[in-house]
Design an enzyme around this catalytic site. Structure first.
Site, short mmCIF file in Angstrom:
data_model
loop_
_atom_site.label_atom_id
_atom_site.label_comp_id
_atom_site.label_asym_id
_atom_site.label_seq_id
_atom_site.Cartn_x
_atom_site.Cartn_y
_atom_site.Cartn_z
N TYR A 106 0.82 -1.21 0.00
CA TYR A 106 0.00 0.00 0.00
C TYR A 106 0.86 1.26 0.00
O TYR A 106 0.45 2.30 0.51
CB TYR A 106 -0.94 0.00 1.21
CG TYR A 106 -2.05 -1.01 1.09
CD1 TYR A 106 -3.24 -0.69 0.44
CD2 TYR A 106 -1.91 -2.29 1.60
CE1 TYR A 106 -4.26 -1.62 0.31
CE2 TYR A 106 -2.92 -3.23 1.48
CZ TYR A 106 -4.09 -2.89 0.84
OH TYR A 106 -5.10 -3.80 0.71
N SER A 107 2.03 1.19 -0.59
CA SER A 107 3.00 2.27 -0.50
C SER A 107 2.58 3.51 -1.31
O SER A 107 2.43 3.45 -2.53
CB SER A 107 4.37 1.79 -1.00
OG SER A 107 5.26 2.86 -1.14
N ASN A 108 2.43 4.65 -0.61
CA ASN A 108 2.22 5.92 -1.30
C ASN A 108 3.43 6.28 -2.16
O ASN A 108 3.30 6.89 -3.23
CB ASN A 108 1.99 7.04 -0.28
CG ASN A 108 0.72 6.84 0.53
OD1 ASN A 108 -0.29 6.37 0.02
ND2 ASN A 108 0.78 7.20 1.80
#
Length: 307
Positions: A71-73
Protein backbone atom coordinates in the site's frame (compact mmCIF):
# COMPACT_ATOMS: atom_id res chain seq x y z
CA UNK A 1 15.83 15.53 -16.29
CA UNK A 2 16.09 19.28 -15.86
CA UNK A 3 14.48 21.84 -13.60
CA UNK A 4 12.45 22.93 -16.63
CA UNK A 5 11.08 19.41 -17.08
CA UNK A 6 9.90 19.34 -13.46
CA UNK A 7 8.50 22.87 -13.64
CA UNK A 8 6.36 21.74 -16.56
CA UNK A 9 4.38 19.65 -14.07
CA UNK A 10 3.30 22.96 -12.46
CA UNK A 11 3.64 22.15 -8.75
CA UNK A 12 1.81 24.51 -6.41
CA UNK A 13 4.63 25.96 -4.35
CA UNK A 14 4.71 27.22 -1.72
CA UNK A 15 1.79 25.11 -0.61
CA UNK A 16 -1.10 26.93 1.12
CA UNK A 17 -1.14 27.50 4.89
CA UNK A 18 -4.70 27.52 6.19
CA UNK A 19 -5.97 28.29 9.70
CA UNK A 20 -8.47 25.78 11.06
CA UNK A 21 -10.85 26.66 13.89
CA UNK A 22 -11.23 23.64 16.18
CA UNK A 23 -12.40 24.19 19.74
CA UNK A 24 -10.17 21.40 21.06
CA UNK A 25 -7.24 23.64 20.16
CA UNK A 26 -8.72 27.12 20.63
CA UNK A 27 -9.87 26.44 24.20
CA UNK A 28 -6.22 25.70 25.02
CA UNK A 29 -5.06 28.90 23.36
CA UNK A 30 -3.46 27.03 20.44
CA UNK A 31 -3.85 28.20 16.85
CA UNK A 32 -3.98 25.24 14.45
CA UNK A 33 -2.70 25.77 10.91
CA UNK A 34 -2.82 23.22 8.11
CA UNK A 35 0.15 23.24 5.74
CA UNK A 36 -1.59 21.84 2.67
CA UNK A 37 1.22 19.93 0.98
CA UNK A 38 -1.47 17.58 -0.31
CA UNK A 39 -2.30 20.33 -2.82
CA UNK A 40 1.19 20.56 -4.37
CA UNK A 41 0.36 18.24 -7.25
CA UNK A 42 -2.53 15.94 -8.08
CA UNK A 43 -0.33 12.90 -8.78
CA UNK A 44 2.67 13.78 -6.60
CA UNK A 45 1.19 15.32 -3.46
CA UNK A 46 2.92 16.41 -0.32
CA UNK A 47 6.29 15.16 0.74
CA UNK A 48 6.39 12.90 -2.34
CA UNK A 49 7.07 15.90 -4.58
CA UNK A 50 9.59 17.37 -2.16
CA UNK A 51 11.47 14.07 -1.74
CA UNK A 52 11.45 13.10 -5.41
CA UNK A 53 12.26 16.37 -7.22
CA UNK A 54 16.04 16.37 -6.68
CA UNK A 55 16.23 12.60 -7.20
CA UNK A 56 14.42 12.91 -10.52
CA UNK A 57 16.97 15.49 -11.67
CA UNK A 58 19.84 13.26 -10.55
CA UNK A 59 18.37 10.26 -12.42
CA UNK A 60 18.47 12.22 -15.69
CA UNK A 61 15.80 10.12 -17.32
CA UNK A 62 17.24 6.72 -16.38
CA UNK A 63 14.82 4.00 -15.28
CA UNK A 64 13.91 4.38 -11.62
CA UNK A 65 13.82 1.43 -9.22
CA UNK A 66 12.45 1.76 -5.71
CA UNK A 67 10.94 -0.24 -2.86
CA UNK A 68 7.68 -0.36 -0.94
CA UNK A 69 4.93 -2.36 0.67
CA UNK A 70 1.65 -3.33 -0.90
CA UNK A 71 0.00 0.00 0.00
CA UNK A 72 3.00 2.27 -0.50
CA UNK A 73 2.22 5.92 -1.30
CA UNK A 74 5.85 6.23 -2.39
CA UNK A 75 5.51 3.51 -5.04
CA UNK A 76 2.43 5.23 -6.45
CA UNK A 77 4.23 8.58 -6.59
CA UNK A 78 7.26 7.14 -8.41
CA UNK A 79 4.98 5.34 -10.88
CA UNK A 80 3.07 8.57 -11.53
CA UNK A 81 6.32 10.49 -12.03
CA UNK A 82 7.43 7.93 -14.59
CA UNK A 83 4.17 8.25 -16.48
CA UNK A 84 4.18 12.05 -16.44
CA UNK A 85 7.85 12.48 -17.33
CA UNK A 86 8.24 9.50 -19.65
CA UNK A 87 10.74 7.15 -18.02
CA UNK A 88 10.45 3.48 -16.97
CA UNK A 89 9.86 2.56 -13.32
CA UNK A 90 10.32 -0.66 -11.36
CA UNK A 91 8.69 -1.21 -7.98
CA UNK A 92 10.17 -3.88 -5.70
CA UNK A 93 7.29 -4.97 -3.47
CA UNK A 94 7.65 -6.58 -0.06
CA UNK A 95 6.05 -10.05 -0.01
CA UNK A 96 6.54 -12.72 -2.66
CA UNK A 97 3.24 -14.27 -1.55
CA UNK A 98 1.53 -11.38 -3.35
CA UNK A 99 2.85 -12.48 -6.74
CA UNK A 100 0.12 -13.97 -8.91
CA UNK A 101 -2.68 -12.56 -6.79
CA UNK A 102 -5.06 -9.85 -7.98
CA UNK A 103 -3.47 -6.46 -7.39
CA UNK A 104 -4.91 -4.29 -4.64
CA UNK A 105 -6.09 -0.80 -5.73
CA UNK A 106 -2.78 0.82 -4.77
CA UNK A 107 -0.60 -1.59 -6.77
CA UNK A 108 -3.13 -1.60 -9.60
CA UNK A 109 -2.63 2.15 -9.89
CA UNK A 110 1.13 1.65 -10.03
CA UNK A 111 0.72 -0.88 -12.83
CA UNK A 112 -1.70 1.39 -14.69
CA UNK A 113 0.97 4.12 -14.58
CA UNK A 114 3.44 1.75 -16.23
CA UNK A 115 5.42 0.53 -13.22
CA UNK A 116 6.84 -2.97 -13.51
CA UNK A 117 6.21 -4.73 -10.18
CA UNK A 118 8.73 -7.23 -8.78
CA UNK A 119 7.71 -9.18 -5.67
CA UNK A 120 10.44 -10.42 -3.30
CA UNK A 121 10.34 -12.42 -0.10
CA UNK A 122 10.24 -10.54 3.18
CA UNK A 123 13.61 -11.73 4.47
CA UNK A 124 15.36 -10.44 1.34
CA UNK A 125 13.38 -7.21 1.56
CA UNK A 126 14.70 -6.59 5.07
CA UNK A 127 18.24 -6.66 3.62
CA UNK A 128 17.47 -4.21 0.80
CA UNK A 129 19.88 -1.60 2.16
CA UNK A 130 22.90 -3.90 1.74
CA UNK A 131 24.81 -3.24 -1.52
CA UNK A 132 25.10 -6.93 -2.34
CA UNK A 133 21.36 -7.47 -1.91
CA UNK A 134 20.58 -4.43 -4.05
CA UNK A 135 22.91 -5.68 -6.79
CA UNK A 136 21.19 -9.08 -6.76
CA UNK A 137 17.73 -7.49 -6.89
CA UNK A 138 18.79 -5.29 -9.81
CA UNK A 139 20.17 -8.29 -11.68
CA UNK A 140 17.12 -10.47 -11.05
CA UNK A 141 14.81 -7.61 -12.06
CA UNK A 142 16.90 -6.99 -15.21
CA UNK A 143 17.27 -3.37 -14.11
CA UNK A 144 21.04 -2.91 -13.67
CA UNK A 145 20.99 0.52 -15.34
CA UNK A 146 18.36 1.89 -12.95
CA UNK A 147 18.67 4.81 -10.57
CA UNK A 148 17.83 3.39 -7.13
CA UNK A 149 15.76 5.29 -4.57
CA UNK A 150 15.33 3.71 -1.12
CA UNK A 151 12.03 2.79 0.49
CA UNK A 152 9.97 5.88 1.22
CA UNK A 153 12.34 7.95 -0.90
CA UNK A 154 14.47 8.96 2.09
CA UNK A 155 18.03 9.71 1.01
CA UNK A 156 20.21 12.82 1.17
CA UNK A 157 18.68 14.40 -1.92
CA UNK A 158 15.19 13.86 -0.49
CA UNK A 159 16.24 15.41 2.82
CA UNK A 160 17.67 18.42 0.98
CA UNK A 161 14.41 18.79 -0.94
CA UNK A 162 12.40 18.80 2.28
CA UNK A 163 14.34 21.73 3.73
CA UNK A 164 12.12 23.91 1.52
CA UNK A 165 9.18 22.87 3.68
CA UNK A 166 10.94 24.31 6.71
CA UNK A 167 11.84 27.46 4.80
CA UNK A 168 8.19 27.99 3.82
CA UNK A 169 7.15 27.79 7.48
CA UNK A 170 9.70 30.19 8.91
CA UNK A 171 7.97 32.93 10.92
CA UNK A 172 4.63 31.14 10.45
CA UNK A 173 4.46 28.78 13.46
CA UNK A 174 6.33 28.01 16.64
CA UNK A 175 5.79 24.27 16.29
CA UNK A 176 5.54 22.27 13.05
CA UNK A 177 4.29 18.68 13.17
CA UNK A 178 4.37 15.91 10.59
CA UNK A 179 3.61 12.20 10.38
CA UNK A 180 6.76 10.12 9.85
CA UNK A 181 7.34 6.91 7.93
CA UNK A 182 11.03 6.65 7.05
CA UNK A 183 12.02 9.99 8.62
CA UNK A 184 13.39 11.83 5.60
CA UNK A 185 10.79 14.58 5.53
CA UNK A 186 11.21 15.40 9.22
CA UNK A 187 14.99 15.39 8.82
CA UNK A 188 14.80 18.04 6.10
CA UNK A 189 11.93 20.01 7.62
CA UNK A 190 13.75 20.45 10.94
CA UNK A 191 16.92 21.57 9.18
CA UNK A 192 14.97 24.20 7.23
CA UNK A 193 13.26 25.81 10.24
CA UNK A 194 14.45 29.04 11.82
CA UNK A 195 16.08 29.20 15.27
CA UNK A 196 13.44 28.90 17.98
CA UNK A 197 11.06 26.76 15.93
CA UNK A 198 10.48 23.11 16.83
CA UNK A 199 9.48 20.10 14.71
CA UNK A 200 7.38 17.25 16.15
CA UNK A 201 7.20 13.89 14.41
CA UNK A 202 4.37 11.37 14.82
CA UNK A 203 5.70 7.97 13.65
CA UNK A 204 3.18 5.78 11.82
CA UNK A 205 5.25 2.61 12.32
CA UNK A 206 6.02 1.02 15.64
CA UNK A 207 9.49 -0.06 16.64
CA UNK A 208 11.23 3.05 17.94
CA UNK A 209 13.90 3.04 15.20
CA UNK A 210 13.26 6.48 13.76
CA UNK A 211 15.34 8.57 16.16
CA UNK A 212 18.56 6.90 15.03
CA UNK A 213 17.48 6.97 11.38
CA UNK A 214 16.66 10.70 11.40
CA UNK A 215 19.98 11.48 13.09
CA UNK A 216 21.74 9.36 10.45
CA UNK A 217 19.98 11.15 7.58
CA UNK A 218 20.76 14.58 8.98
CA UNK A 219 24.39 13.68 9.61
CA UNK A 220 24.75 12.26 6.10
CA UNK A 221 23.12 15.35 4.56
CA UNK A 222 24.25 18.24 6.76
CA UNK A 223 27.23 16.86 8.71
CA UNK A 224 25.43 16.70 12.07
CA UNK A 225 21.90 16.23 13.43
CA UNK A 226 19.85 19.22 14.49
CA UNK A 227 18.49 19.55 18.04
CA UNK A 228 15.10 21.08 17.19
CA UNK A 229 12.92 18.00 16.74
CA UNK A 230 11.31 15.26 18.80
CA UNK A 231 9.11 12.22 18.25
CA UNK A 232 6.00 10.90 19.98
CA UNK A 233 5.59 7.18 19.33
CA UNK A 234 2.11 6.69 20.82
CA UNK A 235 -0.07 7.12 17.76
CA UNK A 236 0.96 4.45 15.22
CA UNK A 237 -2.27 2.45 15.82
CA UNK A 238 -0.39 -0.83 15.71
CA UNK A 239 1.90 -0.08 12.79
CA UNK A 240 1.88 0.89 9.14
CA UNK A 241 -1.35 0.26 7.17
CA UNK A 242 -3.16 -0.32 10.46
CA UNK A 243 -5.95 1.60 12.08
CA UNK A 244 -8.01 1.15 15.22
CA UNK A 245 -11.69 1.85 15.91
CA UNK A 246 -10.61 4.86 17.98
CA UNK A 247 -8.52 6.27 15.12
CA UNK A 248 -11.30 5.70 12.60
CA UNK A 249 -13.83 7.36 14.91
CA UNK A 250 -11.54 10.35 15.36
CA UNK A 251 -11.02 10.66 11.59
CA UNK A 252 -14.74 10.38 10.86
CA UNK A 253 -15.49 13.08 13.44
CA UNK A 254 -12.74 15.37 12.10
CA UNK A 255 -14.08 15.02 8.57
CA UNK A 256 -17.58 15.91 9.74
CA UNK A 257 -16.36 18.92 11.71
CA UNK A 258 -14.22 20.39 8.94
CA UNK A 259 -15.36 18.83 5.63
CA UNK A 260 -11.77 17.70 5.04
CA UNK A 261 -11.22 14.11 3.86
CA UNK A 262 -8.42 12.54 5.91
CA UNK A 263 -5.84 10.08 4.65
CA UNK A 264 -5.87 7.45 7.41
CA UNK A 265 -2.35 5.99 7.48
CA UNK A 266 -0.45 9.25 8.03
CA UNK A 267 -2.63 12.34 8.33
CA UNK A 268 -5.28 10.98 10.70
CA UNK A 269 -2.58 9.66 13.03
CA UNK A 270 -0.87 13.05 12.96
CA UNK A 271 -4.02 14.99 13.81
CA UNK A 272 -5.06 12.54 16.52
CA UNK A 273 -1.60 12.89 18.04
CA UNK A 274 -1.74 16.70 17.95
CA UNK A 275 -5.25 16.77 19.43
CA UNK A 276 -4.12 14.50 22.26
CA UNK A 277 -0.93 16.48 22.90
CA UNK A 278 -2.90 19.75 22.95
CA UNK A 279 -5.42 18.36 25.43
CA UNK A 280 -2.50 17.16 27.58
CA UNK A 281 -1.16 20.73 27.68
CA UNK A 282 1.97 19.98 25.64
CA UNK A 283 1.72 23.32 23.81
CA UNK A 284 1.53 26.50 25.90
CA UNK A 285 -1.22 29.07 25.23
CA UNK A 286 -0.29 31.30 22.33
CA UNK A 287 1.35 28.49 20.34
CA UNK A 288 0.92 28.57 16.59
CA UNK A 289 0.91 24.89 15.58
CA UNK A 290 1.29 23.91 11.92
CA UNK A 291 0.26 20.40 10.88
CA UNK A 292 1.72 19.28 7.55
CA UNK A 293 -0.95 17.49 5.49
CA UNK A 294 1.21 15.22 3.37
CA UNK A 295 -1.41 13.38 1.33
CA UNK A 296 -5.04 12.75 0.54
CA UNK A 297 -7.10 9.55 0.62
CA UNK A 298 -6.03 7.28 -2.23
CA UNK A 299 -6.99 3.88 -3.64
CA UNK A 300 -5.77 2.24 -0.42
CA UNK A 301 -8.58 3.93 1.56
CA UNK A 302 -10.26 0.70 2.67
CA UNK A 303 -11.04 -0.75 6.07
CA UNK A 304 -7.82 -2.16 7.52
CA UNK A 305 -8.96 -2.50 11.12
CA UNK A 306 -8.40 -6.27 10.97
CA UNK A 307 -4.93 -6.07 9.36
Amino acid sequence: MTATDLAALQPRLPSPLQPLADERFTRRGVTLLLKRDDLIHEALPGNKWRKLALNLRAARGRPLLTFGGAYSNHLRAVAAAGRLLGFPTVGVVRGDELAGRPLNPSLAQCAADGMRLVFIDRSTYRQKHHPGTVARILAEARAQDSYVIPEGGSNSLAVQGCTDLGHELRDEAGVVAIACGTGGTLAGLAAGLAPGQEAVGIPVLKGGFLTAEIRRLQTETFGAPTANWRLDDRFHAGGYARTTPALDAFADDFEQRHALPLERLYVAKLLLGLTTLTEEGAFPPGTRLAAVITGRPGPEAVDRSSR
